[in-house]
Design a protein around this motif. Structure first.
Motif, short mmCIF file in Angstrom:
data_model
loop_
_atom_site.label_atom_id
_atom_site.label_comp_id
_atom_site.label_asym_id
_atom_site.label_seq_id
_atom_site.Cartn_x
_atom_site.Cartn_y
_atom_site.Cartn_z
N TYR A 49 5.64 29.30 -21.74
CA TYR A 49 5.62 29.69 -23.16
C TYR A 49 4.66 28.78 -23.93
O TYR A 49 5.08 27.81 -24.57
CB TYR A 49 7.03 29.61 -23.76
N PRO A 50 3.37 29.07 -23.89
CA PRO A 50 2.37 28.21 -24.54
C PRO A 50 2.58 28.03 -26.05
O PRO A 50 2.09 27.05 -26.62
CB PRO A 50 1.04 28.90 -24.26
N ALA A 51 3.29 28.94 -26.70
CA ALA A 51 3.50 28.83 -28.15
C ALA A 51 4.45 27.69 -28.53
O ALA A 51 4.51 27.30 -29.70
CB ALA A 51 4.05 30.15 -28.70
N ILE A 52 5.15 27.13 -27.56
CA ILE A 52 6.08 26.02 -27.86
C ILE A 52 5.30 24.85 -28.45
O ILE A 52 4.32 24.40 -27.88
CB ILE A 52 6.86 25.59 -26.60
N GLN A 53 5.77 24.37 -29.58
CA GLN A 53 5.14 23.21 -30.23
C GLN A 53 6.01 21.96 -30.14
O GLN A 53 5.53 20.85 -30.37
CB GLN A 53 4.83 23.53 -31.69
N HIS A 54 7.28 22.14 -29.82
CA HIS A 54 8.21 21.02 -29.73
C HIS A 54 9.32 21.40 -28.75
O HIS A 54 9.75 22.55 -28.73
CB HIS A 54 8.81 20.72 -31.12
N SER A 55 9.76 20.42 -27.96
CA SER A 55 10.91 20.68 -27.08
C SER A 55 11.81 19.46 -27.03
O SER A 55 11.36 18.33 -27.23
CB SER A 55 10.45 21.05 -25.66
N MET A 56 13.08 19.74 -26.79
CA MET A 56 14.08 18.68 -26.60
C MET A 56 14.94 19.13 -25.42
O MET A 56 15.55 20.20 -25.46
CB MET A 56 14.94 18.53 -27.85
N VAL A 57 14.92 18.33 -24.36
CA VAL A 57 15.67 18.64 -23.15
C VAL A 57 16.63 17.47 -22.91
O VAL A 57 16.21 16.33 -22.79
CB VAL A 57 14.73 18.82 -21.94
N THR A 58 17.93 17.78 -22.86
CA THR A 58 18.95 16.77 -22.64
C THR A 58 19.78 17.16 -21.43
O THR A 58 20.30 18.27 -21.37
CB THR A 58 19.86 16.64 -23.88
N LEU A 59 19.88 16.23 -20.48
CA LEU A 59 20.63 16.48 -19.25
C LEU A 59 21.73 15.44 -19.11
O LEU A 59 21.48 14.24 -19.18
CB LEU A 59 19.69 16.42 -18.04
N ARG A 60 22.96 15.93 -18.94
CA ARG A 60 24.11 15.06 -18.76
C ARG A 60 24.65 15.19 -17.34
O ARG A 60 24.87 16.31 -16.87
CB ARG A 60 25.23 15.44 -19.73
N LYS A 61 24.86 14.06 -16.68
CA LYS A 61 25.54 14.05 -15.39
C LYS A 61 27.00 13.74 -15.68
O LYS A 61 27.33 12.67 -16.20
CB LYS A 61 24.96 12.99 -14.46
N MET A 62 27.87 14.67 -15.35
CA MET A 62 29.29 14.51 -15.64
C MET A 62 29.94 13.59 -14.61
O MET A 62 29.63 13.67 -13.42
CB MET A 62 29.98 15.88 -15.66
N ASN A 63 30.80 12.71 -15.10
CA ASN A 63 31.52 11.77 -14.22
C ASN A 63 30.60 11.09 -13.21
O ASN A 63 30.77 11.22 -12.00
CB ASN A 63 32.65 12.49 -13.46
N PRO A 64 29.58 10.35 -13.69
CA PRO A 64 28.66 9.71 -12.75
C PRO A 64 29.41 8.72 -11.85
O PRO A 64 30.35 8.05 -12.29
CB PRO A 64 27.66 8.99 -13.66
N PRO A 65 29.01 8.65 -10.57
CA PRO A 65 29.72 7.79 -9.61
C PRO A 65 29.39 6.31 -9.83
O PRO A 65 28.54 5.75 -9.15
CB PRO A 65 29.23 8.29 -8.26
N MET A 66 30.06 5.71 -10.80
CA MET A 66 29.78 4.31 -11.14
C MET A 66 30.99 3.40 -10.97
O MET A 66 30.94 2.24 -11.32
CB MET A 66 29.28 4.23 -12.59
N GLY A 67 32.08 3.94 -10.48
CA GLY A 67 33.28 3.13 -10.32
C GLY A 67 33.95 2.80 -11.64
O GLY A 67 34.66 1.81 -11.75
N ALA A 68 33.70 3.62 -12.65
CA ALA A 68 34.29 3.42 -13.98
C ALA A 68 34.60 4.79 -14.57
O ALA A 68 34.06 5.80 -14.13
CB ALA A 68 33.33 2.65 -14.88
N SER A 69 35.45 4.81 -15.57
CA SER A 69 35.78 6.06 -16.24
C SER A 69 34.73 6.34 -17.32
O SER A 69 34.79 5.79 -18.42
CB SER A 69 37.18 5.96 -16.86
N ILE A 70 33.76 7.16 -16.97
CA ILE A 70 32.66 7.51 -17.88
C ILE A 70 32.53 9.02 -17.88
O ILE A 70 32.41 9.65 -16.82
CB ILE A 70 31.33 6.87 -17.44
N ARG A 71 32.58 9.61 -19.06
CA ARG A 71 32.50 11.08 -19.16
C ARG A 71 31.18 11.59 -18.62
O ARG A 71 31.14 12.55 -17.86
CB ARG A 71 32.69 11.53 -20.60
N ASN A 72 30.06 11.00 -19.08
CA ASN A 72 28.76 11.44 -18.60
C ASN A 72 27.69 10.39 -18.86
O ASN A 72 27.82 9.55 -19.73
CB ASN A 72 28.35 12.77 -19.24
N SER A 73 26.64 10.47 -18.04
CA SER A 73 25.41 9.76 -18.35
C SER A 73 24.47 10.79 -18.97
O SER A 73 24.71 11.99 -18.87
CB SER A 73 24.80 9.14 -17.09
#
Length: 116
Positions: A84-108
């Motif tokens: 889509y060449p007409a795009i002038q701005h984009s925002m992409v957000t990616l969340r990893k749910m329950n990342p394997p960090m040994g802690a209670s974290i909803r997402n990275s």
């Protein structure tokens, strides 16, 4: 400017730096927002960005395992602009749910905002 977005698109994918992440996988939530010029009313799909097309691009990008979420958001952003060449701005957000960090974290989270 006209904004077209998908929010909280859910994927099960195999992104991650650690070997077990590429085997077990994880749930991801994706938000994508793009802006195009919006100076006149849109009355035809060819004059805008089809959010079904955004989802198809996201499916393709999410299907390829990558070690870093940063790689995923950069690839998705580039693929959106290419389709889509007409795009002038984009925002992409990616969340990893329950990342394997040994802690209670909803997402990275990794987010990329770009002006073209």
């Amino acid at each position: 400017m006209l904004t077209i977005a998908l929010e909280q698109a859910s994927f099960y994918a195999y992104h991650g730096l650690y070997p077990e992440e590429t085997i077990i996988g994880n749930y991801f939530m994706l938000d994508v927002a793009v802006r195009i010029p919006g100076t006149v009313p849109v009355d035809d799909l060819s004059e805008t960005v089809n959010y079904q097309g955004i989802y198809e691009i996201a499916q393709t990008v999410m299907a390829v395992p990558r070690p870093l979420l940063e790689e995923v958001v950069y690839e998705l952003s580039a693929a959106l602009k290419q389709r889509y060449p007409a795009i002038q701005h984009s925002m992409v957000t990616l969340r990893k749910m329950n990342p394997p960090m040994g802690a209670s974290i909803r997402n990275s989270l990794v987010s990329l905002e770009k002006d073209y």
